[in-house]
Design a protein around this motif. Structure first.
Motif, PDB file in Angstrom:
ATOM      1  N   PRO A   1       0.805  -1.223   0.000  1.00 29.58           N
ATOM      2  CA  PRO A   1       0.000   0.000   0.000  1.00 29.58           C
ATOM      3  C   PRO A   1       0.837   1.273   0.000  1.00 29.58           C
ATOM      4  O   PRO A   1       0.427   2.276  -0.602  1.00 29.58           O
ATOM      5  CB  PRO A   1      -0.822  -0.121   1.292  1.00 29.58           C
ATOM      6  N   GLU A   2       2.000   1.245   0.632  1.00 30.24           N
ATOM      7  CA  GLU A   2       2.853   2.422   0.664  1.00 30.24           C
ATOM      8  C   GLU A   2       3.498   2.744  -0.683  1.00 30.24           C
ATOM      9  O   GLU A   2       4.141   3.782  -0.833  1.00 30.24           O
ATOM     10  CB  GLU A   2       3.937   2.291   1.742  1.00 30.24           C
ATOM     11  N   ASP A   3       3.331   1.862  -1.660  1.00 34.31           N
ATOM     12  CA  ASP A   3       3.788   2.150  -3.015  1.00 34.31           C
ATOM     13  C   ASP A   3       2.800   3.028  -3.771  1.00 34.31           C
ATOM     14  O   ASP A   3       3.098   3.463  -4.890  1.00 34.31           O
ATOM     15  CB  ASP A   3       4.018   0.853  -3.794  1.00 34.31           C
ATOM     16  N   THR A   4       1.649   3.271  -3.196  1.00 33.72           N
ATOM     17  CA  THR A   4       0.632   4.087  -3.844  1.00 33.72           C
ATOM     18  C   THR A   4       1.141   5.503  -4.069  1.00 33.72           C
ATOM     19  O   THR A   4       1.575   6.178  -3.135  1.00 33.72           O
ATOM     20  CB  THR A   4      -0.646   4.120  -3.004  1.00 33.72           C
ATOM     21  N   ALA A   5       1.095   5.949  -5.312  1.00 32.48           N
ATOM     22  CA  ALA A   5       1.583   7.271  -5.674  1.00 32.48           C
ATOM     23  C   ALA A   5       1.366   7.486  -7.162  1.00 32.48           C
ATOM     24  O   ALA A   5       1.005   6.559  -7.894  1.00 32.48           O
ATOM     25  CB  ALA A   5       3.078   7.412  -5.342  1.00 32.48           C
ATOM     26  N   VAL A   6       1.600   8.708  -7.596  1.00 37.28           N
ATOM     27  CA  VAL A   6       1.715   8.983  -9.016  1.00 37.28           C
ATOM     28  C   VAL A   6       3.169   8.747  -9.404  1.00 37.28           C
ATOM     29  O   VAL A   6       4.075   9.297  -8.784  1.00 37.28           O
ATOM     30  CB  VAL A   6       1.293  10.422  -9.364  1.00 37.28           C
ATOM     31  N   TYR A   7       3.374   7.933 -10.409  1.00 38.21           N
ATOM     32  CA  TYR A   7       4.716   7.588 -10.849  1.00 38.21           C
ATOM     33  C   TYR A   7       5.074   8.365 -12.105  1.00 38.21           C
ATOM     34  O   TYR A   7       4.299   8.410 -13.066  1.00 38.21           O
ATOM     35  CB  TYR A   7       4.824   6.088 -11.115  1.00 38.21           C
ATOM     36  N   TYR A   8       6.243   8.975 -12.083  1.00 36.59           N
ATOM     37  CA  TYR A   8       6.741   9.775 -13.186  1.00 36.59           C
ATOM     38  C   TYR A   8       8.061   9.215 -13.684  1.00 36.59           C
ATOM     39  O   TYR A   8       8.861   8.706 -12.907  1.00 36.59           O
ATOM     40  CB  TYR A   8       6.985  11.227 -12.749  1.00 36.59           C
ATOM     41  N   CYS A   9       8.288   9.346 -14.967  1.00 34.61           N
ATOM     42  CA  CYS A   9       9.613   9.082 -15.490  1.00 34.61           C
ATOM     43  C   CYS A   9      10.231  10.391 -15.945  1.00 34.61           C
ATOM     44  O   CYS A   9       9.544  11.299 -16.424  1.00 34.61           O
ATOM     45  CB  CYS A   9       9.603   8.057 -16.630  1.00 34.61           C
ATOM     46  N   GLY A  10      11.527  10.496 -15.759  1.00 33.69           N
ATOM     47  CA  GLY A  10      12.257  11.689 -16.132  1.00 33.69           C
ATOM     48  C   GLY A  10      13.521  11.344 -16.886  1.00 33.69           C
ATOM     49  O   GLY A  10      14.062  10.250 -16.743  1.00 33.69           O
ATOM     50  N   ALA A  11      13.995  12.286 -17.678  1.00 32.54           N
ATOM     51  CA  ALA A  11      15.203  12.109 -18.482  1.00 32.54           C
ATOM     52  C   ALA A  11      16.266  13.105 -18.047  1.00 32.54           C
ATOM     53  O   ALA A  11      15.974  14.281 -17.814  1.00 32.54           O
ATOM     54  CB  ALA A  11      14.894  12.280 -19.966  1.00 32.54           C
ATOM     55  N   SER A  12      17.497  12.616 -17.953  1.00 31.58           N
ATOM     56  CA  SER A  12      18.620  13.434 -17.531  1.00 31.58           C
ATOM     57  C   SER A  12      19.800  13.240 -18.469  1.00 31.58           C
ATOM     58  O   SER A  12      20.031  12.137 -18.962  1.00 31.58           O
ATOM     59  CB  SER A  12      19.030  13.078 -16.102  1.00 31.58           C
ATOM     60  N   LEU A  13      20.551  14.309 -18.685  1.00 33.13           N
ATOM     61  CA  LEU A  13      21.754  14.224 -19.497  1.00 33.13           C
ATOM     62  C   LEU A  13      22.958  13.733 -18.705  1.00 33.13           C
ATOM     63  O   LEU A  13      23.999  13.448 -19.282  1.00 33.13           O
ATOM     64  CB  LEU A  13      22.074  15.580 -20.128  1.00 33.13           C
ATOM     65  N   PHE A  14      22.832  13.646 -17.402  1.00 32.91           N
ATOM     66  CA  PHE A  14      23.905  13.082 -16.607  1.00 32.91           C
ATOM     67  C   PHE A  14      24.067  11.609 -16.938  1.00 32.91           C
ATOM     68  O   PHE A  14      23.087  10.880 -17.085  1.00 32.91           O
ATOM     69  CB  PHE A  14      23.632  13.255 -15.117  1.00 32.91           C
ATOM     70  N   SER A  15      25.295  11.169 -17.035  1.00 33.58           N
ATOM     71  CA  SER A  15      25.564   9.800 -17.451  1.00 33.58           C
ATOM     72  C   SER A  15      25.417   8.797 -16.316  1.00 33.58           C
ATOM     73  O   SER A  15      25.357   7.597 -16.559  1.00 33.58           O
ATOM     74  CB  SER A  15      26.968   9.687 -18.053  1.00 33.58           C
ATOM     75  N   LEU A  16      25.369   9.281 -15.100  1.00 31.53           N
ATOM     76  CA  LEU A  16      25.213   8.423 -13.940  1.00 31.53           C
ATOM     77  C   LEU A  16      23.876   8.682 -13.271  1.00 31.53           C
ATOM     78  O   LEU A  16      23.378   9.812 -13.236  1.00 31.53           O
ATOM     79  CB  LEU A  16      26.348   8.633 -12.944  1.00 31.53           C
ATOM     80  N   CYS A  17      23.326   7.636 -12.731  1.00 29.02           N
ATOM     81  CA  CYS A  17      22.020   7.731 -12.100  1.00 29.02           C
ATOM     82  C   CYS A  17      22.120   8.321 -10.702  1.00 29.02           C
ATOM     83  O   CYS A  17      22.953   7.904  -9.895  1.00 29.02           O
ATOM     84  CB  CYS A  17      21.384   6.345 -12.042  1.00 29.02           C
ATOM     85  N   VAL A  18      21.269   9.294 -10.445  1.00 29.29           N
ATOM     86  CA  VAL A  18      21.131   9.887  -9.124  1.00 29.29           C
ATOM     87  C   VAL A  18      19.640   9.958  -8.812  1.00 29.29           C
ATOM     88  O   VAL A  18      18.862  10.481  -9.612  1.00 29.29           O
ATOM     89  CB  VAL A  18      21.749  11.289  -9.049  1.00 29.29           C
ATOM     90  N   LEU A  19      19.262   9.440  -7.663  1.00 30.03           N
ATOM     91  CA  LEU A  19      17.850   9.402  -7.305  1.00 30.03           C
ATOM     92  C   LEU A  19      17.414  10.703  -6.646  1.00 30.03           C
ATOM     93  O   LEU A  19      16.890  10.712  -5.530  1.00 30.03           O
ATOM     94  CB  LEU A  19      17.560   8.190  -6.422  1.00 30.03           C
ATOM     95  N   HIS A  20      17.626  11.785  -7.350  1.00 33.07           N
ATOM     96  CA  HIS A  20      17.143  13.099  -6.987  1.00 33.07           C
ATOM     97  C   HIS A  20      16.452  13.693  -8.203  1.00 33.07           C
ATOM     98  O   HIS A  20      16.947  13.565  -9.320  1.00 33.07           O
ATOM     99  CB  HIS A  20      18.281  14.019  -6.541  1.00 33.07           C
ATOM    100  N   PRO A  21      15.336  14.360  -8.021  1.00 37.31           N
ATOM    101  CA  PRO A  21      14.603  14.881  -9.183  1.00 37.31           C
ATOM    102  C   PRO A  21      15.271  16.038  -9.896  1.00 37.31           C
ATOM    103  O   PRO A  21      15.012  16.259 -11.080  1.00 37.31           O
ATOM    104  CB  PRO A  21      13.250  15.313  -8.586  1.00 37.31           C
ATOM    105  N   HIS A  22      16.151  16.773  -9.221  1.00 36.86           N
ATOM    106  CA  HIS A  22      16.706  17.995  -9.790  1.00 36.86           C
ATOM    107  C   HIS A  22      17.420  17.789 -11.131  1.00 36.86           C
ATOM    108  O   HIS A  22      17.236  18.593 -12.043  1.00 36.86           O
ATOM    109  CB  HIS A  22      17.641  18.666  -8.786  1.00 36.86           C
TER     110      HIS A  22
END
Length: 124
Positions: free
Chosen positions: A88-109
């Motif tokens: 139940p805690e997974d309930t949310a609106v899920y968004y995908c985003g694109a970044s030009l950074f080559s490494l993954c960072v779990l921050h929306p900025h």
């Protein structure tokens, strides 16, 4: 020109599974780091998972490790998020985003382009 469209959300029972899709237009997903984020009412947008443009490596939030899997299909220009053992805690609106950074960072900025979001509701 860069567009992202999420789909696959819906209502699922706890313990169930759902696969979200992030379809890209105007660019190829293998050139971008693609991240999945979610936002519940009254909460800030939080990172869920990310796949790197550099080497295809992935990152996951601790809350979803072992349950969620991110993948990329370059032929379909789509990134997926397979969600298993949903809570139940997974309930949310899920968004995908694109970044030009080559490494993954779990921050929306670092993510400059976003889809419209797809609602995921986990409830019995």
């Amino acid at each position: 020109q860069l567009q992202l469209v999420e789909s696959g959300g819906g209502l699922v029972q706890p313990g169930g599974s759902l696969r979200l899709s992030c379809a890209a237009s105007g660019f190829t997903v293998d050139y971008y780091t693609i991240g999945w984020f979610r936002q519940a009412p009254g909460k800030e947008r939080e990172g869920v998972s990310c796949i790197n443009s550099s080497d295809g490596g992935t990152e996951y939030a601790d809350s979803v490790k072992g349950r969620f899997t991110i993948s990329r299909d370059n032929a379909k220009n789509t990134v997926y998020l397979q969600m298993n053992s949903l809570k139940p805690e997974d309930t949310a609106v899920y968004y995908c985003g694109a970044s030009l950074f080559s490494l993954c960072v779990l921050h929306p900025h670092p993510f400059n382009s976003w889809g419209q979001g797809t609602q995921v509701t986990v409830s019995s």
